[in-house]
Design an enzyme around this catalytic site. Sequence first.
Site, PDB file in Angstrom:
ATOM      1  N   HIS A   1      20.035  80.484  38.141  1.00  0.00           N
ATOM      2  CA  HIS A   1      21.351  79.820  38.108  1.00  0.00           C
ATOM      3  C   HIS A   1      21.754  79.566  36.653  1.00  0.00           C
ATOM      4  O   HIS A   1      21.036  78.898  35.903  1.00  0.00           O
ATOM      5  CB  HIS A   1      21.259  78.515  38.901  1.00  0.00           C
ATOM      6  CG  HIS A   1      22.577  77.980  39.324  1.00  0.00           C
ATOM      7  ND1 HIS A   1      22.757  76.664  39.700  1.00  0.00           N
ATOM      8  CD2 HIS A   1      23.801  78.582  39.480  1.00  0.00           C
ATOM      9  CE1 HIS A   1      24.008  76.464  40.054  1.00  0.00           C
ATOM     10  NE2 HIS A   1      24.657  77.630  39.930  1.00  0.00           N
TER      11      HIS A   1
ATOM     12  N   ASP B   1      25.645  73.238  40.202  1.00  0.00           N
ATOM     13  CA  ASP B   1      26.640  73.077  41.258  1.00  0.00           C
ATOM     14  C   ASP B   1      26.836  71.596  41.535  1.00  0.00           C
ATOM     15  O   ASP B   1      25.869  70.843  41.670  1.00  0.00           O
ATOM     16  CB  ASP B   1      26.175  73.779  42.545  1.00  0.00           C
ATOM     17  CG  ASP B   1      26.179  75.286  42.423  1.00  0.00           C
ATOM     18  OD1 ASP B   1      26.872  75.791  41.510  1.00  0.00           O
ATOM     19  OD2 ASP B   1      25.482  75.944  43.213  1.00  0.00           O
TER      20      ASP B   1
ATOM     21  N   HIS C   1      32.088  74.117  46.801  1.00  0.00           N
ATOM     22  CA  HIS C   1      31.390  73.375  45.746  1.00  0.00           C
ATOM     23  C   HIS C   1      32.037  73.758  44.416  1.00  0.00           C
ATOM     24  O   HIS C   1      32.894  74.639  44.368  1.00  0.00           O
ATOM     25  CB  HIS C   1      29.881  73.693  45.728  1.00  0.00           C
ATOM     26  CG  HIS C   1      29.553  75.067  45.256  1.00  0.00           C
ATOM     27  ND1 HIS C   1      29.713  76.201  46.072  1.00  0.00           N
ATOM     28  CD2 HIS C   1      29.092  75.528  44.061  1.00  0.00           C
ATOM     29  CE1 HIS C   1      29.360  77.270  45.396  1.00  0.00           C
ATOM     30  NE2 HIS C   1      28.977  76.886  44.162  1.00  0.00           N
TER      31      HIS C   1
ATOM     32  N   HIS D   1      31.066  75.224  40.705  1.00  0.00           N
ATOM     33  CA  HIS D   1      30.079  75.782  39.781  1.00  0.00           C
ATOM     34  C   HIS D   1      30.528  75.428  38.367  1.00  0.00           C
ATOM     35  O   HIS D   1      31.634  75.784  37.958  1.00  0.00           O
ATOM     36  CB  HIS D   1      29.977  77.302  39.932  1.00  0.00           C
ATOM     37  CG  HIS D   1      29.043  77.921  38.963  1.00  0.00           C
ATOM     38  ND1 HIS D   1      27.672  77.939  39.132  1.00  0.00           N
ATOM     39  CD2 HIS D   1      29.286  78.552  37.769  1.00  0.00           C
ATOM     40  CE1 HIS D   1      27.109  78.541  38.105  1.00  0.00           C
ATOM     41  NE2 HIS D   1      28.079  78.933  37.258  1.00  0.00           N
TER      42      HIS D   1
END
Length: 271
Positions: free
Chosen positions: A164, A168, A243, A245
Amino acid sequence: MAFTRATGKHRAPSRLTRRSAQVVGLAALATTGVVGSLASPALAADTEAAQVADTGLIQAVALDATLAEQIDAQAHAQRQQAEAIAAAKAEAAAEAKARAAKAKAKAEAERKAEARAKEVREEKARAARAAERARLNAFHLPVAGSHVTTGYRSGGSLWSSGSHSGVDFLAPSGSSVVAVGAGTVVEAGWGGAYGNNIVLRMTDGTYTQYGHLSSIGVSVGQSVSSGQQIGLSGSTGNSTGPHLHFEVRSTPDYGSDMDPVGYLRLHGLSV
């Protein structure tokens, strides 16, 4: 044959005329102090003429004394008048000096008051600028009251790079997304796997990215302030559900990512 006295200019002066002349002469001599020594036998024998001469001398002395008193009185009155004028001038000068001093003191007080008022205005202006700088430099969470659900560098098959590149934040669809700090929009539109995304160049030279948005509310080149809404959260692009990011980069390019949580904590936020 009887003789008669001649008339006209050959007529002898009368006794009364002679006496009058003698009195006048005596009065004149009396003023020079030689009355006794120059008196003629005829005048000494003439009691009436002597009395007239004595009366004229007394009158002359009395007139001299009265005139002197009048002169002294006039001089005294003039001195008093001059002293009164001088006193009035001195009083006027003192009053003028007092007025000038009062005016000077008033002007000085007004100058000090104006200087103090100016200082107060400047202090307020400085405070306002400082508050504005603080507001502009203050950082906000990209979604108010939210928290991180997926951390930085988390691994998994969901990311093409294997980890990642951001974090998030929990954000139901349509949640307000704000700029974490002041900056300029350098990208606003479709970002492939990021879906609808926005990239800001921050005032400190770093870049922040907001992905998977349902809508975008800014355009490229626009300046935004800290906490200003820039879009709404969603689930566009490579996303498994609504969500936000959030990424932080050292450049606008992918691969220059930084730890977003560390970045936000460095700017005073509790994440």
